[in-house]
Design a protein around this motif. Structure first.
Motif, PDB file in Angstrom:
ATOM      1  N   SER A  45     -13.070  -4.896   8.760  1.00 20.82           N
ATOM      2  CA  SER A  45     -13.167  -3.448   8.878  1.00 20.82           C
ATOM      3  C   SER A  45     -11.916  -2.761   8.351  1.00 20.82           C
ATOM      4  N   PRO A  46     -11.984  -1.451   8.072  1.00 17.85           N
ATOM      5  CA  PRO A  46     -10.804  -0.718   7.606  1.00 17.85           C
ATOM      6  C   PRO A  46      -9.595  -0.839   8.541  1.00 17.85           C
ATOM      7  N   ILE A  47      -9.797  -0.707   9.856  1.00 16.27           N
ATOM      8  CA  ILE A  47      -8.655  -0.796  10.772  1.00 16.27           C
ATOM      9  C   ILE A  47      -8.070  -2.202  10.764  1.00 16.27           C
ATOM     10  N   GLN A  48      -8.922  -3.210  10.588  1.00 20.86           N
ATOM     11  CA  GLN A  48      -8.415  -4.581  10.507  1.00 20.86           C
ATOM     12  C   GLN A  48      -7.588  -4.791   9.243  1.00 20.86           C
ATOM     13  N   ILE A  49      -8.017  -4.189   8.138  1.00 22.72           N
ATOM     14  CA  ILE A  49      -7.225  -4.247   6.910  1.00 22.72           C
ATOM     15  C   ILE A  49      -5.868  -3.593   7.126  1.00 22.72           C
TER      16      ILE A  49
END
Length: 206
Positions: A45-49
């Motif tokens: 996900s974006p937040i994980q990136i």
């Protein structure tokens, strides 16, 4: 009834701060789009990136759940959930070597480093557009943005910032900016937005 709010186009035409807020909102959408494009490729996900990229470039003591929650202005449970997924995908390593056995810092695994290598440049399309500005335009824009970040932090809206303006080593003189750590005057381009040596100035100081 039409409210005279930031996102009312007619109101924007007669209120410059509203125009600026609307412009910033558009730019924030660019980050979401660019992050999602990478997320679809690497399967996180974006937040994980964002978490993986932050861990790659910042010192280990900043790479824990509490600090990451402040960094990205989200709750600790949100970060904890993201960390659980990253751990399950073997993209991170939890380091429990601190004195407090209940807490841990986060490091990248080899697989995590590969994901960062594929995603760290997600904002390059935006950077390329900014590169078309001349040096004076870029420095003026940077000064405005860094001061805005500092003010948002001091007002409690933005929980984390590491700009010179909020650092205990920074001093504003009549005509110059000065860093007591580097022991030198700072020209506009020397002001940092994410300083590795940043230390928060005491609450209540200007």
């Amino acid at each position: 009834m039409m409210y005279e709010g930031v996102f009312n186009p007619e109101f924007q035409q007669k209120d410059m701060p509203s125009k600026l807020v609307a412009a910033l909102e558009r730019i924030s959408e660019v980050f979401k789009i660019l992050l999602w494009e990478k997320a679809k490729v690497v399967g996180v996900s974006p937040i994980q990136i964002q978490i993986l990229i932050f861990i790659a470039y910042h010192k280990q003591e900043l790479c824990n759940v509490s600090h990451l929650a402040k960094e990205f202005n989200v709750t600790k449970p949100t970060i904890s959930d993201a960390i659980k997924i990253l751990d399950r995908k073997e993209l991170i390593i939890k380091d429990y070597s601190s004195a407090d056995s209940r807490s841990y810092t986060i490091q990248l695994s080899d697989s995590g480093k590969k994901v960062v290598a594929e995603t760290y440049d997600f904002a390059n399309p935006l950077k390329s557009q900014l590169s078309s500005l001349n040096q004076n335009e870029m420095e003026s824009l940077f000064k405005t943005m860094s001061e805005l970040i500092y003010k948002l932090n001091r007002n409690g809206i933005l929980s984390m910032q590491r700009t010179c303006y909020g650092c205990k080593f920074y001093q504003k003189n009549k005509t110059t900016d000065y860093c007591h750590l580097l022991e030198k005057d700072l020209v506009r381009k020397d002001i940092r937005i994410d300083c590795p040596e940043f230390e928060q100035k005491p609450i209540g100081t200007a």
